[in-house]
Write an enzyme that holds these catalytic residues in place. Structure first.
Site, PDB file in Angstrom:
ATOM      1  N   CYS A   2       4.049 -11.355   5.511  1.00 49.06           N
ATOM      2  CA  CYS A   2       3.126 -12.443   5.802  1.00 49.06           C
ATOM      3  C   CYS A   2       1.901 -11.866   6.493  1.00 49.06           C
ATOM      4  O   CYS A   2       1.886 -10.701   6.877  1.00 49.06           O
ATOM      5  CB  CYS A   2       3.804 -13.443   6.718  1.00 49.06           C
ATOM      6  SG  CYS A   2       5.425 -13.928   6.101  1.00 49.06           S
ATOM      7  N   ARG A  28      -1.056 -10.857   1.359  1.00 53.47           N
ATOM      8  CA  ARG A  28       0.261 -10.538   1.919  1.00 53.47           C
ATOM      9  C   ARG A  28       1.293 -11.619   1.636  1.00 53.47           C
ATOM     10  O   ARG A  28       2.478 -11.443   1.909  1.00 53.47           O
ATOM     11  CB  ARG A  28       0.146 -10.354   3.437  1.00 53.47           C
ATOM     12  CG  ARG A  28      -0.848  -9.312   3.846  1.00 53.47           C
ATOM     13  CD  ARG A  28      -0.960  -9.251   5.342  1.00 53.47           C
ATOM     14  NE  ARG A  28       0.199  -8.601   5.910  1.00 53.47           N
ATOM     15  CZ  ARG A  28       0.295  -7.286   6.103  1.00 53.47           C
ATOM     16  NH1 ARG A  28      -0.703  -6.509   5.776  1.00 53.47           N
ATOM     17  NH2 ARG A  28       1.372  -6.772   6.616  1.00 53.47           N
ATOM     18  N   TRP A  75       4.907 -15.488   3.088  1.00 50.02           N
ATOM     19  CA  TRP A  75       5.678 -15.108   1.902  1.00 50.02           C
ATOM     20  C   TRP A  75       7.124 -15.292   2.319  1.00 50.02           C
ATOM     21  O   TRP A  75       7.639 -14.542   3.148  1.00 50.02           O
ATOM     22  CB  TRP A  75       5.384 -13.656   1.531  1.00 50.02           C
ATOM     23  CG  TRP A  75       6.046 -13.214   0.268  1.00 50.02           C
ATOM     24  CD1 TRP A  75       5.545 -13.317  -0.994  1.00 50.02           C
ATOM     25  CD2 TRP A  75       7.323 -12.580   0.138  1.00 50.02           C
ATOM     26  NE1 TRP A  75       6.443 -12.795  -1.896  1.00 50.02           N
ATOM     27  CE2 TRP A  75       7.539 -12.337  -1.230  1.00 50.02           C
ATOM     28  CE3 TRP A  75       8.318 -12.202   1.042  1.00 50.02           C
ATOM     29  CZ2 TRP A  75       8.693 -11.735  -1.721  1.00 50.02           C
ATOM     30  CZ3 TRP A  75       9.474 -11.602   0.557  1.00 50.02           C
ATOM     31  CH2 TRP A  75       9.640 -11.368  -0.806  1.00 50.02           C
ATOM     32  N   ASN A  99       5.496 -11.873  11.234  1.00 52.62           N
ATOM     33  CA  ASN A  99       5.595 -11.188   9.944  1.00 52.62           C
ATOM     34  C   ASN A  99       6.790 -10.244  10.032  1.00 52.62           C
ATOM     35  O   ASN A  99       6.884  -9.474  10.984  1.00 52.62           O
ATOM     36  CB  ASN A  99       4.309 -10.390   9.682  1.00 52.62           C
ATOM     37  CG  ASN A  99       4.464  -9.422   8.520  1.00 52.62           C
ATOM     38  OD1 ASN A  99       5.189  -9.696   7.563  1.00 52.62           O
ATOM     39  ND2 ASN A  99       3.795  -8.286   8.612  1.00 52.62           N
ATOM     40  N   GLY A 100       7.683 -10.319   9.053  1.00 53.77           N
ATOM     41  CA  GLY A 100       8.822  -9.399   9.060  1.00 53.77           C
ATOM     42  C   GLY A 100      10.132 -10.146   8.924  1.00 53.77           C
ATOM     43  O   GLY A 100      10.153 -11.327   8.536  1.00 53.77           O
ATOM     44  N   GLU A 475       5.440   0.541 -17.109  1.00 51.47           N
ATOM     45  CA  GLU A 475       4.371  -0.171 -16.384  1.00 51.47           C
ATOM     46  C   GLU A 475       3.925  -1.405 -17.176  1.00 51.47           C
ATOM     47  O   GLU A 475       3.664  -2.463 -16.604  1.00 51.47           O
ATOM     48  CB  GLU A 475       3.202   0.798 -16.128  1.00 51.47           C
ATOM     49  CG  GLU A 475       1.916   0.193 -15.596  1.00 51.47           C
ATOM     50  CD  GLU A 475       2.045  -0.477 -14.226  1.00 51.47           C
ATOM     51  OE1 GLU A 475       3.125  -0.460 -13.629  1.00 51.47           O
ATOM     52  OE2 GLU A 475       1.046  -1.065 -13.790  1.00 51.47           O
ATOM     53  N   LYS A 479       4.010  -5.209 -15.791  1.00 47.52           N
ATOM     54  CA  LYS A 479       2.819  -6.067 -15.736  1.00 47.52           C
ATOM     55  C   LYS A 479       3.090  -7.399 -16.427  1.00 47.52           C
ATOM     56  O   LYS A 479       2.720  -8.457 -15.926  1.00 47.52           O
ATOM     57  CB  LYS A 479       1.612  -5.405 -16.436  1.00 47.52           C
ATOM     58  CG  LYS A 479       0.904  -4.304 -15.713  1.00 47.52           C
ATOM     59  CD  LYS A 479       0.041  -4.739 -14.543  1.00 47.52           C
ATOM     60  CE  LYS A 479       0.817  -4.677 -13.250  1.00 47.52           C
ATOM     61  NZ  LYS A 479       0.802  -3.397 -12.557  1.00 47.52           N
ATOM     62  N   GLU A 482       5.417  -9.559 -14.247  1.00 48.94           N
ATOM     63  CA  GLU A 482       4.763 -10.057 -13.037  1.00 48.94           C
ATOM     64  C   GLU A 482       3.835 -11.228 -13.329  1.00 48.94           C
ATOM     65  O   GLU A 482       3.760 -12.171 -12.572  1.00 48.94           O
ATOM     66  CB  GLU A 482       3.860  -8.956 -12.437  1.00 48.94           C
ATOM     67  CG  GLU A 482       4.543  -7.884 -11.681  1.00 48.94           C
ATOM     68  CD  GLU A 482       3.528  -7.004 -10.953  1.00 48.94           C
ATOM     69  OE1 GLU A 482       2.762  -6.308 -11.643  1.00 48.94           O
ATOM     70  OE2 GLU A 482       3.513  -7.012  -9.717  1.00 48.94           O
ATOM     71  N   HIS A 498      21.222   3.024 -27.721  1.00 45.14           N
ATOM     72  CA  HIS A 498      22.264   3.073 -26.692  1.00 45.14           C
ATOM     73  C   HIS A 498      22.446   1.727 -25.999  1.00 45.14           C
ATOM     74  O   HIS A 498      22.990   1.673 -24.906  1.00 45.14           O
ATOM     75  CB  HIS A 498      21.939   4.171 -25.670  1.00 45.14           C
ATOM     76  CG  HIS A 498      21.881   5.527 -26.301  1.00 45.14           C
ATOM     77  ND1 HIS A 498      23.008   6.227 -26.656  1.00 45.14           N
ATOM     78  CD2 HIS A 498      20.824   6.281 -26.689  1.00 45.14           C
ATOM     79  CE1 HIS A 498      22.655   7.377 -27.224  1.00 45.14           C
ATOM     80  NE2 HIS A 498      21.326   7.426 -27.253  1.00 45.14           N
ATOM     81  N   LYS A 599       0.936  -8.665  -2.276  1.00 47.04           N
ATOM     82  CA  LYS A 599       0.256  -7.389  -2.549  1.00 47.04           C
ATOM     83  C   LYS A 599       0.811  -6.261  -1.695  1.00 47.04           C
ATOM     84  O   LYS A 599       0.768  -5.102  -2.095  1.00 47.04           O
ATOM     85  CB  LYS A 599      -1.242  -7.589  -2.267  1.00 47.04           C
ATOM     86  CG  LYS A 599      -2.113  -6.414  -2.625  1.00 47.04           C
ATOM     87  CD  LYS A 599      -2.473  -6.441  -4.089  1.00 47.04           C
ATOM     88  CE  LYS A 599      -3.176  -5.187  -4.526  1.00 47.04           C
ATOM     89  NZ  LYS A 599      -2.843  -4.838  -5.914  1.00 47.04           N
TER      90      LYS A 599
HETATM   91  O1  M6R Z   1       1.107  -0.770  -2.196  1.00 47.83           O
HETATM   92  P1  M6R Z   1       2.098  -0.023  -3.017  1.00 47.83           P
HETATM   93  O2  M6R Z   1       1.474   0.798  -4.074  1.00 47.83           O
HETATM   94  O3  M6R Z   1       3.054   0.785  -2.185  1.00 47.83           O
HETATM   95  O4  M6R Z   1       2.956  -1.148  -3.736  1.00 47.83           O
HETATM   96  C1  M6R Z   1       4.060  -0.824  -4.529  1.00 47.83           C
HETATM   97  C2  M6R Z   1       4.474  -2.012  -5.355  1.00 47.83           C
HETATM   98  O5  M6R Z   1       4.828  -3.077  -4.541  1.00 47.83           O
HETATM   99  C3  M6R Z   1       3.367  -2.461  -6.307  1.00 47.83           C
HETATM  100  O6  M6R Z   1       2.951  -1.431  -7.134  1.00 47.83           O
HETATM  101  C4  M6R Z   1       3.861  -3.635  -7.170  1.00 47.83           C
HETATM  102  O7  M6R Z   1       4.845  -3.191  -8.055  1.00 47.83           O
HETATM  103  C5  M6R Z   1       2.669  -4.277  -7.873  1.00 47.83           C
HETATM  104  N1  M6R Z   1       2.776  -5.699  -7.778  1.00 47.83           N
HETATM  105  C6  M6R Z   1       2.548  -3.889  -9.280  1.00 47.83           C
HETATM  106  O8  M6R Z   1       1.583  -4.595  -9.977  1.00 47.83           O
END
Ligand code: M6R
Length: 604
Positions: A2, A28, A75, A99-100, A475, A479, A482, A498, A599
């Site tokens: 948060c 956050r 969050w 936060n935490g 990746e 994406k 997400e 497999h 983020k």
């Molecule tokens: O800030 P960071 O690069 O350590 O974050 C790692 C992941 O949380 C981050 O890459 C996450 O997978 C993204 N949402 C990907 O788009």
């Protein structure tokens, strides 16, 4: 995960500043938000479910005003997304934002209930407020009540507390989760990170772990973990990249995708010597890297996939062993580090808790650590032995795009450093042209968007590749998941038989990255196996691959601009990003702030 803000102004209303600070911290978490102030020794608060915009709307109909205010953007970890669970939380004389995660909150809940406190939320936070109030009632000074409470908390947290009987007192504490403060002629400010504090000052002080800050009538004292007053240095943050606007793009993500050629150019240029013939590194880092036989890369999410790509590159071109680790596993699995000469930790935010815990573990074993990190002055940057900053600028979209391209640029530069000087110079020269090729891919944005239409109906999408495009397939799947909430999984193409082949039916789409190389015939066989079972294929290949004879034929084919195989991931990843963007956009999803994500992942 948060964002917290606390402000004590000398005169005027702190609430608008708190809201402005929260808007800088929304990355956050953004499922609910709240703000609280003190008037006539009473707490007044407004909270709202949803993004900060909802809180702003609430405040329009029920304005708040006060010289002291705390705010929170949430969050959810414990307890659903409801008004009751939204922060700030109060108990008796104290109100807090947090936060935490408080790992022993169940035990503490019982403890405060035994003292007559009623717990009315599902959060782990509420017990903190009750405990502080409990210690106040026992007659403790405010900061002692906070300290006694902190001593009982297990987990990671940062908090800011205010008190209705002392409206010019604000106390913050940091234990694992970041917290910083600044002071100006107008007042004192505490926040989860410098990007919020930069609204009020160019100088910020990052609290160290287990520090407590007491702002009493604008006098600031920092206490270390032993309760002793301590001076922490202030850092100049005037060079921090602040949020820019969308510059005419519909979404931050789209803007950030289109910024990638520039980001790659800037990041690579920052690592070149004056005549662009060599990679320049810190002398000590260079000597460790040059003699290293084995490196370990640790990261999470997209940053982990950047590390995986480096493994392909480094082993093939740099002739050095590379292990790549998911930070959340690495930190707990008692890893063998005997043959590790250098550890590289990759993080956009520099605040990912598992990556930071891995850093601590590596440092405790005296392994030299290099942080590859985007956010200036982040914890990873400050705590690694060496760092290289990726020059991606502020990445606003929660889904990472340009940060990934910047990370792989730095990693490729490290690979270049490990190859023969004559070959190195040639590769550097060629790589300087890559931004041009990336622009050619961006020029085909409209064509790539046409590929998205068929994908929006899919329930499952698989992504496949071989070799150094395999991390890009992973990746791509991440994406799509997400952003569009479609189930997507990345596989090395050779793994199809497999297990994943069982998924194939008429409703399945496969995105296959298969440029012409020695493995192309094998990947094309996988494509045939998918098509033969009714699955549909988007094939990403290049102009040299001979695919005319394959039967059945893939439904969609995208051909990459020509470039050396080693550099292809810079192009293929942009196609994956654009596909995910296009599908999510067509589905009407919130592209920049997808559900449930944040983020900066500062909790486990
Ligand atoms: O800030 P960071 O690069 O350590 O974050 C790692 C992941 O949380 C981050 O890459 C996450 O997978 C993204 N949402 C990907 O788009």
């Amino acid at each position: 995960m948060c964002g917290v803000v606390g402000i004590l102004l000398k005169t005027g209303n702190a609430v608008p500043d708190v809201i402005e600070g929260l808007s800088r911290l929304e990355y956050r978490g953004y499922d609910s938000a709240g703000v609280l102030t003190i008037n006539n020794q009473n707490f007044q608060k407004v909270r709202a479910v949803g993004k900060l915009e909802s809180l702003k709307n609430e405040l329009r109909s029920a304005p708040l005003s006060g010289a002291i205010a705390i705010g929170h953007t949430r969050w959810a970890t414990h307890g659903g997304v409801t008004i009751d669970n939204a922060h700030p939380h109060e108990s008796g004389r104290v109100a807090i934002v947090h936060n935490g995660i408080i790992e022993n909150h169940r035990y503490l809940k019982k403890l405060v209930q035994d003292q007559g406190y009623q717990c009315t939320t599902d959060t782990d936070t509420e017990v903190i407020a009750h405990l502080i109030d409990y210690y106040l009632r026992l007659g403790n000074e405010h900061h002692i009540a906070v300290q006694k409470t902190l001593n009982q908390l297990e987990g990671t947290f940062s908090i800011v507390a205010v008190f209705k009987d002392r409206p010019s007192l604000m106390i913050g504490a940091r234990h694992g989760s970041p917290l910083a403060f600044s002071v100006s002629e107008h007042g004192s400010f505490i926040a989860s990170d410098a990007i919020a504090l930069s609204l009020w000052s160019n100088h910020v002080c990052y609290l160290e772990d287990k520090d407590m800050i007491i702002i009493d009538d604008h006098k600031v004292v920092v206490l270390d973990e032993h309760g002793q007053p301590i001076e922490r240095p202030f850092k100049n943050i005037s060079h921090l990249n602040l949020h820019s606007d969308k510059l005419g793009y519909s979404h931050y993500m789209l803007k950030e995708i289109f910024e990638q050629p520039q980001v790659v150019h800037d990041t690579f240029s920052s690592l070149l010597n004056d005549d662009e013939s060599d990679i320049k590194l810190d002398a000590r880092l260079e000597s460790i890297l040059m003699s290293a036989k084995r490196i370990k890369i640790v990261a999470c999410g997209t940053s982990y996939y950047a590390g995986l790509l480096c493994q392909y590159w480094m082993e093939a071109y740099g002739h050095m062993g590379v292990d790549v680790e998911i930070a959340s596993e690495f930190r707990y699995r008692q890893p063998y580090l005997g043959d590790t000469d250098l550890a590289i930790l990759i993080s956009q935010s520099g605040e990912t808790i598992d990556t930071l815990a891995s850093l601590d573990l590596l440092k405790s074993q005296n392994i030299p650590t290099l942080g590859i990190v985007n956010v200036l002055e982040s914890s990873l940057m400050r705590r690694s032995d060496f760092y290289i900053q990726t020059l991606a600028g502020t990445e606003v979209s929660v889904a990472s795009t340009k940060a990934f391209s910047a990370q792989i640029t730095v990693l490729l530069a490290l690979v270049f450093k490990k190859i023969e000087p004559s070959d190195r110079e040639l590769k550097i020269k060629k790589f300087l042209n890559i931004p041009k090729h990336m622009n050619c891919v961006l020029d085909q944005f409209d064509d790539i968007m046409k590929l998205c239409n068929p994908l929006i109906q899919s329930k499952d999408v698989i992504y496949m590749a071989r070799g150094m495009n395999t991390p890009i397939a992973f990746e791509g799947a991440l994406k799509l998941k997400e952003l569009s909430y479609i189930n997507a999984q990345g596989y090395p193409a050779g793994e199809l038989k497999h297990g994943p082949i069982a998924l194939i039916d008429e409703s399945l789409y496969a995105v296959v990255i298969a440029p012409s190389n020695d493995c192309l015939p094998k990947t094309l066989s996988n494509v045939q196996e998918i098509l033969a079972r009714g699955g549909k294929v988007i094939l990403v290949t290049d102009h040299h691959s001979k695919i005319d004879s394959i039967n059945p034929y893939p439904q969609h084919i995208y051909r990459l601009p020509d470039c050396d195989a080693i550099f292809q991931p810079f192009l293929t990843v942009m196609i994956m990003q654009m596909l995910a963007f296009g599908v999510a956009n067509l589905k009407g999803q919130d592209v920049d702030q997808p559900r449930n994500l944040a983020k900066s992942v500062t909790v486990e």
